[in-house]
Motif scaffolding. Structure first.
Motif, mmCIF file in Angstrom:
data_model
loop_
_atom_site.group_PDB
_atom_site.id
_atom_site.type_symbol
_atom_site.label_atom_id
_atom_site.label_comp_id
_atom_site.label_asym_id
_atom_site.label_seq_id
_atom_site.Cartn_x
_atom_site.Cartn_y
_atom_site.Cartn_z
ATOM 1 N N PRO A 107 0.919 -0.936 38.251
ATOM 2 C CA PRO A 107 0.747 0.086 39.287
ATOM 3 C C PRO A 107 1.542 1.358 39.031
ATOM 4 O O PRO A 107 1.084 2.449 39.342
ATOM 5 C CB PRO A 107 1.237 -0.614 40.555
ATOM 6 N N ALA B 62 0.188 5.056 38.803
ATOM 7 C CA ALA B 62 0.653 5.987 39.831
ATOM 8 C C ALA B 62 1.287 7.235 39.221
ATOM 9 O O ALA B 62 1.109 8.333 39.738
ATOM 10 C CB ALA B 62 1.655 5.302 40.760
ATOM 11 N N GLU C 203 -1.400 9.649 38.056
ATOM 12 C CA GLU C 203 -2.142 10.111 39.223
ATOM 13 C C GLU C 203 -1.266 10.950 40.139
ATOM 14 O O GLU C 203 -1.748 11.628 41.029
ATOM 15 C CB GLU C 203 -2.705 8.921 40.004
ATOM 16 N N CYS D 206 1.000 10.124 42.570
ATOM 17 C CA CYS D 206 0.961 9.795 43.991
ATOM 18 C C CYS D 206 2.186 8.974 44.382
ATOM 19 O O CYS D 206 2.744 8.249 43.573
ATOM 20 C CB CYS D 206 -0.323 9.059 44.357
ATOM 21 N N THR D 207 2.604 9.123 45.635
ATOM 22 C CA THR D 207 3.719 8.365 46.179
ATOM 23 C C THR D 207 3.310 6.907 46.334
ATOM 24 O O THR D 207 2.163 6.614 46.650
ATOM 25 C CB THR D 207 4.141 8.943 47.540
ATOM 26 N N VAL D 208 4.258 5.991 46.104
ATOM 27 C CA VAL D 208 3.995 4.562 46.253
ATOM 28 C C VAL D 208 5.085 3.935 47.118
ATOM 29 O O VAL D 208 6.157 4.517 47.310
ATOM 30 C CB VAL D 208 3.941 3.827 44.892
ATOM 31 N N GLU E 226 8.353 8.694 44.635
ATOM 32 C CA GLU E 226 7.453 9.495 43.816
ATOM 33 C C GLU E 226 7.768 9.141 42.367
ATOM 34 O O GLU E 226 8.789 9.575 41.834
ATOM 35 C CB GLU E 226 7.681 10.980 44.080
ATOM 36 N N GLU F 202 2.090 -0.331 46.326
ATOM 37 C CA GLU F 202 0.929 0.265 46.982
ATOM 38 C C GLU F 202 0.999 1.788 46.973
ATOM 39 O O GLU F 202 2.028 2.360 47.351
ATOM 40 C CB GLU F 202 0.861 -0.202 48.440
ATOM 41 N N PRO F 203 -0.099 2.454 46.592
ATOM 42 C CA PRO F 203 -0.127 3.915 46.725
ATOM 43 C C PRO F 203 -0.195 4.293 48.205
ATOM 44 O O PRO F 203 -0.932 3.678 48.964
ATOM 45 C CB PRO F 203 -1.404 4.322 45.988
ATOM 46 N N ALA G 186 -3.357 11.570 45.509
ATOM 47 C CA ALA G 186 -3.263 11.860 44.077
ATOM 48 C C ALA G 186 -2.928 13.337 43.906
ATOM 49 O O ALA G 186 -3.460 14.196 44.614
ATOM 50 C CB ALA G 186 -4.570 11.519 43.379
#
Length: 93
Positions: free
Chosen positions: A11, A15, A18, A20-22, A36, A72-73, A77
Motif C-alpha cells: 500500500p 500511495a 499516487e 495520497c494521505t493514508v 502523507e 487505507e488511503p 490522489a
C-alpha cells in the motif's frame, strides 16, 4: 514479521506515487496514524517509511514491521507534496 512487512509495503508503494494521505495502526503505542507518505527505504534489513504525520504536524519515520492492520488511503490522489530537496534516505538513516 515478513507478512506484516509485505502487507504494509504494497500500500505504501502505491500511495507514494499516487501522493495520497493514508491511515494505519501502529505499535507501540497503539494508535491510528494519518500520514502523507514520502518514500520507503530498506536499512539494515528492515523497511522504513518517511512521511509527514498530519496528526503531529511533523516529519516521522515508521518501521513497517510495527504497522498493524490495513493501510487505507484517506486522501485524494495528488494531495501529498514532498518538499523539494527532501532526501528520504537521510531522514531514515
Amino acid at each position: 514479521r515478513g507478512a506484516t512487512v509485505g502487507a504494509a509495503c504494497g500500500p505504501f508503494r502505491s500511495a507514494a506515487p499516487e501522493r495520497c494521505t493514508v491511515e494505519f495502526g501502529s505499535r507501540p503505542p497503539a494508535a491510528t496514524r494519518h500520514v502523507e507518505p514520502w518514500g520507503l527505504v530498506s536499512w539494515h534489513g528492515r523497511w522504513y517509511l518517511a512521511a509527514y504525520d498530519t496528526d503531529r504536524a511533523d516529519t516521522r519515520v515508521f518501521r513497517l514491521s510495527r504497522i498493524v492492520g490495513a493501510v487505507e488511503p484517506v486522501g485524494k490522489a495528488g494531495s501529498v507534496v514532498v518538499p523539494e530537496g527532501t532526501d528520504i534516505r537521510a531522514i531514515i538513516v
